[in-house]
Design an enzyme around this catalytic site. Structure first.
Site, short mmCIF file in Angstrom:
data_model
loop_
_atom_site.label_atom_id
_atom_site.label_comp_id
_atom_site.label_asym_id
_atom_site.label_seq_id
_atom_site.Cartn_x
_atom_site.Cartn_y
_atom_site.Cartn_z
N ASN A 43 -2.19 7.30 -12.28
CA ASN A 43 -2.46 5.86 -12.16
C ASN A 43 -2.68 5.23 -13.52
O ASN A 43 -2.18 4.12 -13.81
CB ASN A 43 -3.70 5.64 -11.30
CG ASN A 43 -3.48 5.94 -9.83
OD1 ASN A 43 -2.34 6.08 -9.39
ND2 ASN A 43 -4.55 6.05 -9.08
N ARG A 357 11.64 1.82 -0.97
CA ARG A 357 11.50 3.17 -1.52
C ARG A 357 11.93 4.17 -0.45
O ARG A 357 11.61 4.00 0.73
CB ARG A 357 10.06 3.48 -1.94
CG ARG A 357 9.49 2.54 -3.00
CD ARG A 357 8.12 3.04 -3.46
NE ARG A 357 7.37 2.02 -4.17
CZ ARG A 357 7.54 1.70 -5.45
NH1 ARG A 357 8.44 2.36 -6.16
NH2 ARG A 357 6.82 0.76 -6.02
N ARG A 387 9.46 -0.83 -8.73
CA ARG A 387 9.04 -0.22 -9.99
C ARG A 387 9.00 1.31 -9.94
O ARG A 387 8.41 1.90 -9.05
CB ARG A 387 7.66 -0.76 -10.40
CG ARG A 387 7.16 -0.25 -11.74
CD ARG A 387 5.95 -1.02 -12.19
NE ARG A 387 6.28 -2.38 -12.53
CZ ARG A 387 5.43 -3.40 -12.40
NH1 ARG A 387 4.24 -3.20 -11.90
NH2 ARG A 387 5.80 -4.62 -12.76
N HIS A 417 10.26 -7.09 -0.43
CA HIS A 417 9.18 -6.16 -0.09
C HIS A 417 9.00 -6.04 1.42
O HIS A 417 8.20 -5.23 1.89
CB HIS A 417 7.88 -6.63 -0.76
CG HIS A 417 6.83 -5.57 -0.85
ND1 HIS A 417 5.62 -5.66 -0.20
CD2 HIS A 417 6.81 -4.39 -1.52
CE1 HIS A 417 4.90 -4.58 -0.47
NE2 HIS A 417 5.60 -3.80 -1.26
N TYR A 450 0.33 8.42 2.71
CA TYR A 450 -0.18 7.06 2.84
C TYR A 450 -0.51 6.77 4.31
O TYR A 450 0.17 7.25 5.20
CB TYR A 450 0.88 6.03 2.41
CG TYR A 450 1.25 6.02 0.95
CD1 TYR A 450 0.83 7.01 0.07
CD2 TYR A 450 2.04 5.00 0.44
CE1 TYR A 450 1.20 6.99 -1.26
CE2 TYR A 450 2.41 4.96 -0.89
CZ TYR A 450 1.99 5.97 -1.74
OH TYR A 450 2.34 5.94 -3.07
N ARG A 546 -8.68 -2.03 -0.72
CA ARG A 546 -8.67 -0.72 -1.38
C ARG A 546 -8.77 -0.83 -2.90
O ARG A 546 -9.49 -0.09 -3.55
CB ARG A 546 -7.41 0.05 -1.01
CG ARG A 546 -7.40 1.49 -1.51
CD ARG A 546 -6.02 2.09 -1.47
NE ARG A 546 -5.18 1.60 -2.54
CZ ARG A 546 -3.91 1.22 -2.40
NH1 ARG A 546 -3.34 1.25 -1.22
NH2 ARG A 546 -3.20 0.81 -3.43
N HIS A 574 -3.03 2.03 3.02
CA HIS A 574 -1.93 1.14 2.64
C HIS A 574 -1.63 0.00 3.62
O HIS A 574 -0.89 -0.91 3.29
CB HIS A 574 -0.67 1.99 2.44
CG HIS A 574 0.43 1.30 1.70
ND1 HIS A 574 1.60 0.89 2.30
CD2 HIS A 574 0.54 0.92 0.40
CE1 HIS A 574 2.38 0.31 1.41
NE2 HIS A 574 1.77 0.32 0.25
#
Length: 665
Positions: A43, A357, A387, A417, A450, A546, A574
């Site tokens: 991270n 993704r 990204r 998204h 997730y 979160r 998530h």
């Protein structure tokens, strides 16, 4: 500083600190603790590559505007450095404590070289693929790649001093594990090389040797109005990313000041860009430590799923039932199988899907290829700007195109998204739409890591809206009307204002008013102010955020009716779930969007209401479990500090509780 808003970057660092501190939980299995240290490092690398790099660019360009919290870019960089220095010290301290416990369990790092054939590993596996570069007029300073670990050595011969660099190739394993009896020994490649330096520099005196690593600016910046071919632009940008300007240099080991000055001058870094680390440089490898000691691992989880073996079972089931899947407690295989069955079903005439993704060897991608090769109309919107998945998505795009899929990249200036899958069937002469909407990606690997929520339905109004969504993305046409979907950047922000305003009006009239929101991040001035307005009106607000949170809770006269908590556990939380009391006729929504400027104004996102009574109850119960969690929750105070909420009685761990429940689909 502005006491109405927390700084985004410091709030993110507070989140990553919570990730790190998960490694100190006494109830966590020992080897799982290592993973949280590794995740913290991963991270932090991304934080420097994107967020710190962006602030440095702002300073270089002369941009000096203050953010919501009242800090300039310079102020932020100063506070970031102070916090990061404290965090990396804390990281090494925590690792040392875990190491002591691991030693008692017969797991050792970089010890007892003589017990194992380390010399054989060095001479046969390492030495053939490394090349020392001694800097001279004939050997200029080599290019150092982003996040590559390197060894800097100063060597001496016949009174003459030389500086040399060993670039450790990414093709080399980062570590080697040996087992002897019940003991395990882990050796890092860089420490093996340092131990054998005398064989790399024979006849030289080794004056000093230390490790260093460079972090480069990895943000992809391009002007959308100048882009003619997004695919080629992303390809070119990835090349530029590899040579981005350095933003951080980490150093491990004893060094001479002259050597560090030489490196910093080469990388054009000042003292603020230098970070001395202890123990290990780059802990990410800990995520991949695989030692067969089950007692020090999480127990496996039993996933509830439907019997998928019956032919045409899935669509027959969906036709009569709306479905909620709670990942990873329910198996994403249901969605994978749904696409697979669609590829084989002769009644399926079209499949449309957004792809943000996906994992390597994705069965969903293979099913899409199969469907296209079978002559079905397959349309895939691939987000090339996701990204650090840009390169992978470029490959998917070409692969799907070669199979005959229609591939679109959406908008140049907006990220796609939204997570949507539409399967169109012709049944007895009638068109039937089967829709999947989700808070998470179509990645079959991260679906095990997730937590997310999937909604599957044959509701025609929703299916019609998803058709409109694809038309909007691919033809840039805004449909005349939407039935069930609220889409950003067109209507979503306004819808959120309306929902909050409704609770404000109810509170002002003396009716009970409540909002519960579960998100990844909240950083938006207008929405934060709207929540303050709601609090002042008497609306009771619970925020389960979160990560980043700009809102300051619990301030009298501003936010006294707002509570903020963050849940950090085995799985990455998530989902985005929204609850509005609505005078008792409560409304619950799922969404792909966090409450951030980028999500609401610069991305294509979706928000949709769950109207099925049974599914609404499931989501309400799920939110209540989030609020009742008292083992993995951190409570945010008005001074910006998060405090771990640990109850010794009536314990409730959200993720453990979700594993106990059987969600009948």
């Amino acid at each position: 500083m502005n006491n109405k808003f927390f700084n985004r970057e410091l709030s993110w660092l507070a989140f990553n600190e919570r990730v790190l501190l998960e490694a100190t939980d006494p109830n966590l299995p020992l080897l799982e603790k290592l993973k949280f240290i590794g995740i913290f490092s991963s991270n932090l690398d991304e934080f420097f590559m994107i967020r710190v790099a962006g602030l440095i660019d702002q300073m270089k360009s002369g941009y000096n505007k203050r953010d919501l919290s009242g800090l300039t870019p310079s102020d932020q960089l100063s506070k970031i450095r102070e916090k990061v220095l404290a965090l990396i010290k804390k990281q090494s301290d925590i690792f040392s404590e875990i190491l002591t416990k691991l030693n008692k369990e017969k797991v050792f790092f970089n010890l007892d070289y003589d017990l194992f054939p380390i010399d054989s590993i060095f001479f046969n596996e390492i030495l053939p693929v490394i090349t020392p570069i001694t800097i001279s007029p004939a050997n200029p300073f080599p290019f150092i790649h982003n996040l590559n670990i390197n060894i800097f050595s100063t060597v001496k011969k016949d009174g003459e001093i030389f500086h040399s660099i060993i670039i450790i190739p990414g093709s080399l394993k980062r570590f080697f594990i040996f087992q002897q009896g019940e003991s395990y020994y882990i050796f890092l490649t860089e420490t093996i090389i340092q131990r054998f330096l005398k064989f790399i520099y024979p006849n030289f005196e080794i004056v000093e040797s230390f490790l260093f690593r460079i972090t480069r600016n990895a943000d992809l910046n391009f002007h959308s109005e100048e882009v003619e071919d997004l695919y080629k632009e992303i390809q070119n940008s990835l090349i530029k990313r590899a040579v981005g300007s350095p933003v951080r240099m980490e150093v491990l080991g004893r060094f001479q000041k002259e050597s560090i000055s030489m490196l910093m001058e080469e990388f054009e870094l000042n003292e603020d860009g230098l970070y001395e680390v202890n123990e290990i440089i780059d802990y990410k490898f800990l995520i991949n430590i695989d030692i067969p000691m089950d007692k020090h691992r999480y127990p496996g989880i039993k996933k509830s799923s439907l019997n998928l073996n019956k032919k045409k079972f899935i669509f027959n089931y969906i036709k009569n039932n709306d479905i909620l899947l709670f990942r990873p407690y329910n198996d994403l295989t249901f969605v994978s199988q749904m696409v697979s069955e669609a590829a084989d079903d002769p009644d399926v005439i079209a499949i449309k899907m957004t792809l943000y993704r996906a994992n390597k060897d994705s069965s969903i991608i293979k099913s899409l290829e199969k469907a296209a090769l079978a002559g079905k109309h397959v349309c895939v919107v691939i987000e090339l700007k996701a990204r650090f998945d840009e390169e992978k998505n470029l490959e998917w795009a070409k692969k799907l195109e070669h199979a005959g899929c229609i591939v679109s990249y959406g908008f140049v200036d907006l990220k796609i998204h939204a997570k949507a899958l539409l399967i169109v069937k012709k049944e007895k002469g009638k068109i039937v739409r089967y829709t999947h909407l989700s808070t998470g990606n179509y990645n079959e690997l991260t679906a095990n890591l997730y937590t997310d929520i999937d909604f599957i339905t044959s509701n025609d109004a929703i299916g019609s809206d998803v058709v409109n969504l694809f038309n909007f993305i691919m033809s840039y046409s805004d449909p005349l009307g939407w039935n069930e979907l609220i889409v950003a950047p067109i209507y979503l922000r306004e819808k959120l204002y309306n929902l909050i305003d409704n609770e404000i009006e109810n509170a002002k009239k003396g009716s009970p008013a409540r909002i519960i929101v579960k998100l990844n991040s909240l950083y938006d001035e207008a929405l934060t102010l709207k929540l303050y307005e709601a609090s002042a009106a008497g609306v009771q607000i619970d925020l389960i955020i979160r990560g980043i949170c700009s809102l300051v809770p619990g301030v009298k006269g501003l936010s006294e009716n707002i509570k903020v908590k963050s849940i950090i556990g085995r799985f990455l939380e998530h989902p985005r779930v929204l609850y509005f009391h609505n005078k008792g006729s409560y409304k619950i929504f799922l969404s792909t969007a966090d409450w951030m400027i980028r999500n609401l104004d610069k991305r294509v996102e979706v928000l949709f209401e769950i109207k099925n009574h049974k599914l609404k109850e499931k989501l309400y119960d799920y939110l209540q479990l989030n609020l009742k969690d008292n083992q993995k929750s951190w409570i945010l105070s008005q001074n910006g500090i998060y405090k771990k909420q640990i109850a010794k009685s009536d314990r409730l761990n959200l993720q453990e509780e979700m594993q106990k429940l059987t969600f009948i689909l």
